[in-house]
Write an enzyme that holds these catalytic residues in place. Sequence first.
Site, PDB file in Angstrom:
ATOM      1  N   LEU A 210      31.122  50.535 -21.187  1.00 38.79           N
ATOM      2  CA  LEU A 210      31.386  50.596 -19.783  1.00 38.79           C
ATOM      3  C   LEU A 210      30.734  49.510 -19.068  1.00 38.79           C
ATOM      4  O   LEU A 210      29.383  49.321 -19.350  1.00 38.79           O
ATOM      5  CB  LEU A 210      31.216  52.070 -19.352  1.00 38.79           C
ATOM      6  CG  LEU A 210      31.549  52.286 -17.692  1.00 38.79           C
ATOM      7  CD1 LEU A 210      33.111  52.148 -17.549  1.00 38.79           C
ATOM      8  CD2 LEU A 210      30.881  53.300 -17.143  1.00 38.79           C
TER       9      LEU A 210
ATOM     10  N   LYS B  87      36.992  53.285 -16.789  1.00 37.83           N
ATOM     11  CA  LYS B  87      36.206  54.745 -16.792  1.00 37.83           C
ATOM     12  C   LYS B  87      37.196  55.945 -16.557  1.00 37.83           C
ATOM     13  O   LYS B  87      37.463  56.346 -15.661  1.00 37.83           O
ATOM     14  CB  LYS B  87      35.257  54.656 -15.388  1.00 37.83           C
ATOM     15  CG  LYS B  87      34.093  55.749 -15.438  1.00 37.83           C
ATOM     16  CD  LYS B  87      33.006  55.338 -14.764  1.00 37.83           C
ATOM     17  CE  LYS B  87      32.093  56.642 -14.516  1.00 37.83           C
ATOM     18  NZ  LYS B  87      31.444  56.680 -15.723  1.00 37.83           N
TER      19      LYS B  87
ATOM     20  N   TYR C 227      37.744  58.058 -13.143  1.00 33.13           N
ATOM     21  CA  TYR C 227      36.605  58.654 -12.135  1.00 33.13           C
ATOM     22  C   TYR C 227      35.254  57.813 -12.079  1.00 33.13           C
ATOM     23  O   TYR C 227      35.211  56.704 -12.493  1.00 33.13           O
ATOM     24  CB  TYR C 227      36.080  60.010 -12.825  1.00 33.13           C
ATOM     25  CG  TYR C 227      34.988  59.765 -14.056  1.00 33.13           C
ATOM     26  CD1 TYR C 227      35.595  59.276 -15.202  1.00 33.13           C
ATOM     27  CD2 TYR C 227      33.792  60.000 -14.066  1.00 33.13           C
ATOM     28  CE1 TYR C 227      34.517  59.104 -16.531  1.00 33.13           C
ATOM     29  CE2 TYR C 227      32.972  59.968 -14.941  1.00 33.13           C
ATOM     30  CZ  TYR C 227      33.363  59.551 -16.001  1.00 33.13           C
ATOM     31  OH  TYR C 227      32.412  59.226 -17.285  1.00 33.13           O
TER      32      TYR C 227
ATOM     33  N   GLU D 160      26.616  51.870 -26.696  1.00 30.65           N
ATOM     34  CA  GLU D 160      25.706  52.110 -25.528  1.00 30.65           C
ATOM     35  C   GLU D 160      25.621  53.811 -25.756  1.00 30.65           C
ATOM     36  O   GLU D 160      26.145  54.156 -26.838  1.00 30.65           O
ATOM     37  CB  GLU D 160      27.028  52.069 -24.370  1.00 30.65           C
ATOM     38  CG  GLU D 160      28.317  53.071 -24.390  1.00 30.65           C
ATOM     39  CD  GLU D 160      29.365  52.584 -23.320  1.00 30.65           C
ATOM     40  OE1 GLU D 160      28.910  52.144 -22.235  1.00 30.65           O
ATOM     41  OE2 GLU D 160      30.305  52.542 -23.574  1.00 30.65           O
TER      42      GLU D 160
HETATM   43  N1  PDD Z   1      28.433  57.833 -16.830  1.00 25.58           N
HETATM   44  N2  PDD Z   1      28.355  53.959 -20.165  1.00 25.58           N
HETATM   45  C1  PDD Z   1      29.258  55.250 -20.308  1.00 25.58           C
HETATM   46  C2  PDD Z   1      30.082  55.694 -21.358  1.00 25.58           C
HETATM   47  C3  PDD Z   1      29.240  56.240 -19.132  1.00 25.58           C
HETATM   48  O1  PDD Z   1      29.765  57.177 -18.918  1.00 25.58           O
HETATM   49  C4  PDD Z   1      28.494  55.830 -17.916  1.00 25.58           C
HETATM   50  C5  PDD Z   1      28.060  56.530 -16.849  1.00 25.58           C
HETATM   51  C6  PDD Z   1      27.672  54.387 -18.099  1.00 25.58           C
HETATM   52  C7  PDD Z   1      26.621  54.110 -16.924  1.00 25.58           C
HETATM   53  O2  PDD Z   1      27.373  53.368 -16.005  1.00 25.58           O
HETATM   54  P1  PDD Z   1      26.669  53.624 -14.425  1.00 25.58           P
HETATM   55  O3  PDD Z   1      25.621  53.018 -14.257  1.00 25.58           O
HETATM   56  O4  PDD Z   1      27.902  52.892 -13.642  1.00 25.58           O
HETATM   57  O5  PDD Z   1      26.796  55.002 -14.054  1.00 25.58           O
HETATM   58  C8  PDD Z   1      27.657  53.575 -19.331  1.00 25.58           C
HETATM   59  C9  PDD Z   1      28.389  58.912 -15.642  1.00 25.58           C
HETATM   60  C10 PDD Z   1      27.169  58.673 -14.849  1.00 25.58           C
HETATM   61  C11 PDD Z   1      29.033  60.044 -16.217  1.00 25.58           C
HETATM   62  O6  PDD Z   1      29.919  60.014 -16.851  1.00 25.58           O
HETATM   63  O7  PDD Z   1      28.537  61.189 -15.784  1.00 25.58           O
END
Ligand code: PDD
Length: 284
Positions: free
Chosen positions: A204, A147, A33, A179
Amino acid sequence: MSRTVYVNGDYVAEEEAKVSIFDRGFLFADGIYEVSSVLDGKLIDNAGHMARLGRSLSELKMARPCSDDELLTIQKELIKRNNLSEGVVYMQITRGAADRDFNFPKDATPSLIMFTQEKNILNSPNAAKGLAVVTLPDIRWHRRDIKTVQLLASSLAKQTAKDMGADDAWLVEDGFITEGTSNNAFIVTDDGQIITRQLSNDILHGITRKAVLKCAEAAGLTLIERPFTPEEAYEAREAFSTSASAFVMPVVKIDDHILGNGVPGPVTQKLRELYIAEAKAAAV
Ligand code: PDD
């Protein structure tokens, strides 16, 4: 009010949207996703999200349901049909529906769904007051760079944090923070260094992380990409997390330790402002 969502070629009312019980996303979490944020009806950092989507698909040897241009057309159509000004567009691709079998099906058609969510990102109360996070063991699998929709470990950690009276959890493996449950974690040391874990399969590769590091570099701030411990985080002057759905989010408490004055710090606030300005300027 009912949203219009997208399911495998059709725009339908959310109540009408259906996927098969044999969809491998449902049975095996065999899906990936992306979440892109929307400000003023425009997509933020979308090219980065598309690039990561392509990488997630290829790492899982999953077929692409359509081109990036077609994905963008659907994203924009949903923003329009739902009159979305501020929020997110969620996009999910699974390997498709096939009778249950651990091996990949030979002829499944990938399944693509998208929907919008309204969200107050710019003026979120959390951004004004900062988050309290707790550290919890990172029990996720070892390909966190992909992801995927297997988010149960993150969901459990977020719920545990909530049950403990906190807003979120930062995850710890082998004594170091990896993270946040759905965001990348940063600290600012007493001498002003910005520290975040380096890219690897352990985290991620956040699109917001990358953009914020660029903003920090342009502002002449010192960046160090390395693992840091919870103990270092307790001593930090400031801390924050980054994600598409919250941008730069201040963290003011980690476990029992209040950082600085217990309010969002100047480096965090500066980076939030810089990121928002950059993101808006490049929005599509
Ligand atoms: N989550 N780390 C994890 C485990 C994440 O699920 C996310 C993003 C990030 C940040 O990545 P980005 O800057 O590309 O959004 C880091 C999204 C927002 C979610 O699952 O809703």
